[in-house]
Design an enzyme around this catalytic site. Structure first.
Site, PDB file in Angstrom:
ATOM      1  N   ASP A 167       0.818  -1.227   0.000  1.00  0.00           N
ATOM      2  CA  ASP A 167       0.000   0.000   0.000  1.00  0.00           C
ATOM      3  C   ASP A 167       0.848   1.271   0.000  1.00  0.00           C
ATOM      4  O   ASP A 167       0.430   2.296   0.526  1.00  0.00           O
ATOM      5  CB  ASP A 167      -0.961   0.038   1.202  1.00  0.00           C
ATOM      6  CG  ASP A 167      -1.801  -1.208   1.295  1.00  0.00           C
ATOM      7  OD1 ASP A 167      -2.267  -1.668   0.249  1.00  0.00           O
ATOM      8  OD2 ASP A 167      -1.969  -1.734   2.417  1.00  0.00           O
TER       9      ASP A 167
ATOM     10  N   LYS B  16       2.423   2.283  -4.998  1.00  0.00           N
ATOM     11  CA  LYS B  16       3.203   1.861  -6.174  1.00  0.00           C
ATOM     12  C   LYS B  16       2.389   2.024  -7.453  1.00  0.00           C
ATOM     13  O   LYS B  16       2.940   2.324  -8.502  1.00  0.00           O
ATOM     14  CB  LYS B  16       3.588   0.377  -6.072  1.00  0.00           C
ATOM     15  CG  LYS B  16       4.490   0.033  -4.941  1.00  0.00           C
ATOM     16  CD  LYS B  16       4.758  -1.457  -4.896  1.00  0.00           C
ATOM     17  CE  LYS B  16       3.547  -2.291  -4.531  1.00  0.00           C
ATOM     18  NZ  LYS B  16       2.999  -2.065  -3.186  1.00  0.00           N
TER      19      LYS B  16
ATOM     20  N   GLY C 122      -4.094  -4.245  -4.194  1.00  0.00           N
ATOM     21  CA  GLY C 122      -5.048  -3.257  -4.697  1.00  0.00           C
ATOM     22  C   GLY C 122      -4.356  -1.948  -4.980  1.00  0.00           C
ATOM     23  O   GLY C 122      -3.670  -1.413  -4.129  1.00  0.00           O
ATOM     24  N   HIS C 123      -4.490  -1.464  -6.201  1.00  0.00           N
ATOM     25  CA  HIS C 123      -3.948  -0.158  -6.579  1.00  0.00           C
ATOM     26  C   HIS C 123      -5.137   0.734  -6.890  1.00  0.00           C
ATOM     27  O   HIS C 123      -5.956   0.359  -7.712  1.00  0.00           O
ATOM     28  CB  HIS C 123      -3.207  -0.250  -7.908  1.00  0.00           C
ATOM     29  CG  HIS C 123      -1.900  -0.937  -7.851  1.00  0.00           C
ATOM     30  ND1 HIS C 123      -1.149  -1.046  -6.723  1.00  0.00           N
ATOM     31  CD2 HIS C 123      -1.188  -1.506  -8.848  1.00  0.00           C
ATOM     32  CE1 HIS C 123      -0.033  -1.679  -7.024  1.00  0.00           C
ATOM     33  NE2 HIS C 123      -0.038  -1.987  -8.304  1.00  0.00           N
TER      34      HIS C 123
ATOM     35  N   GLN D  49       2.461  -5.925  -3.162  1.00  0.00           N
ATOM     36  CA  GLN D  49       2.663  -5.825  -1.700  1.00  0.00           C
ATOM     37  C   GLN D  49       4.027  -5.192  -1.386  1.00  0.00           C
ATOM     38  O   GLN D  49       4.583  -4.510  -2.231  1.00  0.00           O
ATOM     39  CB  GLN D  49       2.522  -7.193  -1.025  1.00  0.00           C
ATOM     40  CG  GLN D  49       1.094  -7.708  -0.960  1.00  0.00           C
ATOM     41  CD  GLN D  49       0.717  -8.583  -2.128  1.00  0.00           C
ATOM     42  OE1 GLN D  49       1.537  -9.230  -2.743  1.00  0.00           O
ATOM     43  NE2 GLN D  49      -0.558  -8.625  -2.442  1.00  0.00           N
TER      44      GLN D  49
HETATM   45  P1  IMP Z   1      -3.053 -12.639   2.024  1.00  0.00           P
HETATM   46  O1  IMP Z   1      -2.043 -12.137   1.066  1.00  0.00           O
HETATM   47  O2  IMP Z   1      -4.482 -12.339   1.596  1.00  0.00           O
HETATM   48  O3  IMP Z   1      -2.866 -14.070   2.392  1.00  0.00           O
HETATM   49  O4  IMP Z   1      -2.881 -11.819   3.385  1.00  0.00           O
HETATM   50  C1  IMP Z   1      -1.737 -11.982   4.210  1.00  0.00           C
HETATM   51  C2  IMP Z   1      -1.282 -10.666   4.812  1.00  0.00           C
HETATM   52  O5  IMP Z   1      -0.822  -9.799   3.761  1.00  0.00           O
HETATM   53  C3  IMP Z   1      -2.391  -9.886   5.517  1.00  0.00           C
HETATM   54  O6  IMP Z   1      -1.820  -9.180   6.595  1.00  0.00           O
HETATM   55  C4  IMP Z   1      -2.876  -8.914   4.452  1.00  0.00           C
HETATM   56  O7  IMP Z   1      -3.482  -7.781   5.016  1.00  0.00           O
HETATM   57  C5  IMP Z   1      -1.559  -8.582   3.785  1.00  0.00           C
HETATM   58  N1  IMP Z   1      -1.719  -8.123   2.401  1.00  0.00           N
HETATM   59  C6  IMP Z   1      -1.981  -8.872   1.313  1.00  0.00           C
HETATM   60  N2  IMP Z   1      -2.025  -8.104   0.201  1.00  0.00           N
HETATM   61  C7  IMP Z   1      -1.779  -6.843   0.601  1.00  0.00           C
HETATM   62  C8  IMP Z   1      -1.651  -5.597  -0.089  1.00  0.00           C
HETATM   63  O8  IMP Z   1      -1.763  -5.481  -1.316  1.00  0.00           O
HETATM   64  N3  IMP Z   1      -1.378  -4.513   0.692  1.00  0.00           N
HETATM   65  C9  IMP Z   1      -1.190  -4.606   2.023  1.00  0.00           C
HETATM   66  N4  IMP Z   1      -1.308  -5.736   2.708  1.00  0.00           N
HETATM   67  C10 IMP Z   1      -1.585  -6.848   2.001  1.00  0.00           C
END
Ligand code: IMP
Length: 439
Positions: A14, A17, A41-42, A244
Site C-alpha cells: 500500500d 506503487k 489493490g492499486h 505488496q
Molecule cells: P493474504 O495475502 O491475503 O494471504 O494476506 C496476508 C497478509 O498480507 C495480511 O496481513 C494482508 O493484510 C496482507 N496483504 C496482502 N495483500 C496486501 C496488499 O496489497 N497490501 C497490504 N497488505 C496486504
C-alpha cells in the site's frame, strides 16, 4: 540496449506503487506484474475518474503498453474478468498477456482461506485464496495453472484434484457441510455412486465449466514463457511492478504474518521469467508507514494520532476496505528493503498527509519492543501544490534529504493522489532522459 526499471514496495504494501507505475507506464513498452493476486489493490485517480486494479498491471490503462501478468501470480479469473471490463472504460483495447505458469485461484482456495482464518491462527488475510493457492502450488499435486486451462485434459485434472481434496472440502467448504458427520474412512472410501461421490462430481463439473469459460475469454492471451516475449528486440523499455511490500514477503517477513507470494525484486524477475542483466530499482515508501492485518509493527502509533493519520491518509484497504494501522517510518526496515531488493532509488509518497503535524518521527533503532526515534520539526504547510523539490517547505526537504542520506537517492515525491501531484527529482529526470524517457 534494454532498460529495466522495477518499482517495489519497501514496507508493508500500500505504498502507492500503483500511482508511480501508472505515471511511468506510458513511457514503457511493457509493464510486468510479477507476483501476488487479487489480494493487492492499486487505486489510480485521474481527474474525476478512479479505478481500483487488483490483478492487472497499471500499464494496461495506456494504449501502447503491453501489460503482462507474470508467472508468480495467483490469478482469480472471475476477478480478472470484472477488472478487465472496468479497465476497458479507460482503454477500450488493452494489450495483455498472461503467463501460463501463473496459478489459478480456485473456488476451494477461497473457502480454505476463509476457514483457515476462523479455525487457525488469525493472520488477517484478504481471504482472496492466495495462501491456499500457494499451498497447492508448492504441494505440487493440486496446482491449477493458466496453461492447464488450455489443456485437453483439464476436465480429468479438475476431477482428480477435487476427489483428492475431498477431506478438506468436507471439513472446510460449505457446499459439503452435510457430509461432516461421516467418518474419515467413509469419506476416503466414498465411490462415485455414493451421495458424496455425486456431489464431488457435480462440484468438479462446475469448476471445469467455469475454467472453460475462462479459456474462451483469455485463452488467446496465455503465453507459456513471458520471458521470451519480454526479451524480444522490439521491447526496449520494461517496467516491473511489484506487489505488496518487502516486509510481507513470505521469506523476509515475519511468518505467519506475511503474504504467500514473493514481494521483492527476485519475485518480480521470476514472475517475468527473466533476470535482467542490469536494472534500476525504485523502492516506494510512504512518508510514514502502514500495515493491514495482524502482525508485528514496531513503529505503530497508538491512539488519536494514529487514527488521525488513518483518516487524513484515507488509509482503508483498496481490496477489503479494512482500516490500515498507521505508524512512523521505520528506517531499519527501509534499510533492509534497500539490501534485499538492491534498491537504487526511492520514492516517498503521501508526504502531504504529514502537512499539519507539529513533529514527525522516524524509528531508527529497535531494542526489544521499544523503538528509539529521531524527531523532525513539522513543516505545517500545504505541500499539495508543490511541483518541484525546491518548492517544498524547508523542514520537508530536511526530512527527505535525511532519509535519502540513510537510504538511496530520492527519485520521486508524491504530494497527493492525482497524477499531477508528483515531484520527480532532477537527478531521476536526468537518469530517465539518459534512458530515452522524457516525462
Ligand atoms: P493474504 O495475502 O491475503 O494471504 O494476506 C496476508 C497478509 O498480507 C495480511 O496481513 C494482508 O493484510 C496482507 N496483504 C496482502 N495483500 C496486501 C496488499 O496489497 N497490501 C497490504 N497488505 C496486504
Amino acid at each position: 540496449m534494454k532498460y529495466f526499471l522495477y518499482v517495489i514496495g519497501g514496507h508493508y504494501g500500500d505504498e502507492a506503487k500503483g500511482k508511480i507505475t501508472d505515471i511511468l507506464a506510458p513511457h514503457f513498452d511493457v509493464v510486468v506484474r510479477g507476483a501476488g493476486g487479487a489480494n493487492a489493490g492499486h487505486t489510480i485517480i485521474s481527474g474525476d475518474k478512479k479505478i481500483a486494479l487488483h490483478l492487472l498491471p497499471a500499464g494496461v490503462l495506456h494504449k501502447e503498453t503491453l501489460g503482462i501478468l507474470g508467472a508468480e501470480m495467483m490469478i482469480d479469473t472471475s476477478a480478472l474478468e470484472n477488472e478487465l471490463e472496468e479497465a476497458k472504460k479507460w482503454n477500450p483495447s488493452p494489450k495483455i498477456m498472461i503467463s501460463g505458469k501463473a496459478n489459478v485461484v480456485m473456488d476451494w482456495h477461497k473457502a480454505f482461506d476463509g476457514a483457515g482464518e476462523k479455525t487457525g491462527q488469525k493472520i488477517g488475510t484478504t481471504k482472496r485464496g492466495i495462501g491456499p493457492a500457494a499451498e497447492t502450488k508448492y504441494s505440487r499435486r493440486w496446482a491449477v495453472t493458466m496453461s492447464d486451462v488450455l489443456s485437453k485434459d483439464l476436465d480429468k485434472k479438475i476431477h482428480r484434484i477435487v476427489s483428492e481434496l475431498r477431506l478438506r472440502l468436507v471439513e472446510q467448504h460449505d457446499a459439503f457441510s452435510k457430509f461432516r458427520s461421516m467418518k474419515v474412512s467413509e469419506i476416503i472410501d466414498a465411490d462415485e455412486n455414493s451421495e458424496l461421490g455425486k456431489v464431488l462430481k457435480k462440484y468438479a463439473d462446475e469448476q471445469t465449466a467455469s475454467l472453460k469459460k475462462i479459456e474462451k475469454l483469455f485463452g488467446s492471451l496465455i503465453v507459456e514463457d513471458v520471458g521470451e516475449v519480454v526479451s524480444q528486440e522490439k521491447y526496449k523499455r520494461i517496467l516491473g511492478e511489484g506487489a505488496q511490500g518487502t516486509m510481507l514477503d513470505p521469506t523476509f517477513g515475519n511468518l505467519p504474518y506475511t503474504t504467500s507470494t514473493p514481494t521483492t525484486t527476485q519475485g518480480l524477475s521470476r514472475g517475468m521469467q527473466l533476470e535482467p542483466k542490469s536494472k534500476e530499482v525504485v523502492g516506494v515508501f510512504k512518508a510514514y508507514e502502514t500495515r493491514v492485518g495482524e502482525g508485528p509493527f514496531p513503529t505503530e502509533i497508538p491512539g488519536r494520532l494514529g487514527e488521525e493519520l488513518q483518516k487524513k491518509g484515507g488509509e482503508f484497504g483498496a481490496t477489503t476496505g479494512r482500516g490500515r494501522r498507521c505508524g512512523w517510518f521505520n528506517l531499519h526496515e527501509a534499510q533492509f528493503a534497500v539490501r534485499v531488493n538492491g534498491l537504487t532509488w526511492m520514492a516517498i509518497t503521501k508526504l502531504d498527509v504529514l502537512d499539519e503535524l507539529d513533529e514527525i518521527k522516524v524509528g531508527i533503532k529497535s531494542k526489544g519492543d521499544s523503538v528509539e526515534y529521531k524527531t523532525f520539526k513539522g513543516w505545517k504547510t500545504n505541500t499539495t501544490k508543490c511541483r518541484d523539490f525546491d518548492s517544498l517547505p524547508k523542514e520537508a526537504k530536511e526530512y527527505l534529504l535525511w532519509l535519502e542520506k540513510q537510504l538511496v537517492p530520492l527519485a520521486i515525491v508524491s504530494v497527493g493522489p492525482e497524477r499531477k501531484e508528483t515531484i520527480f527529482t532532477d537527478s531521476f529526470k536526468k537518469h530517465l532522459s539518459e534512458a530515452g524517457i522524457k516525462l
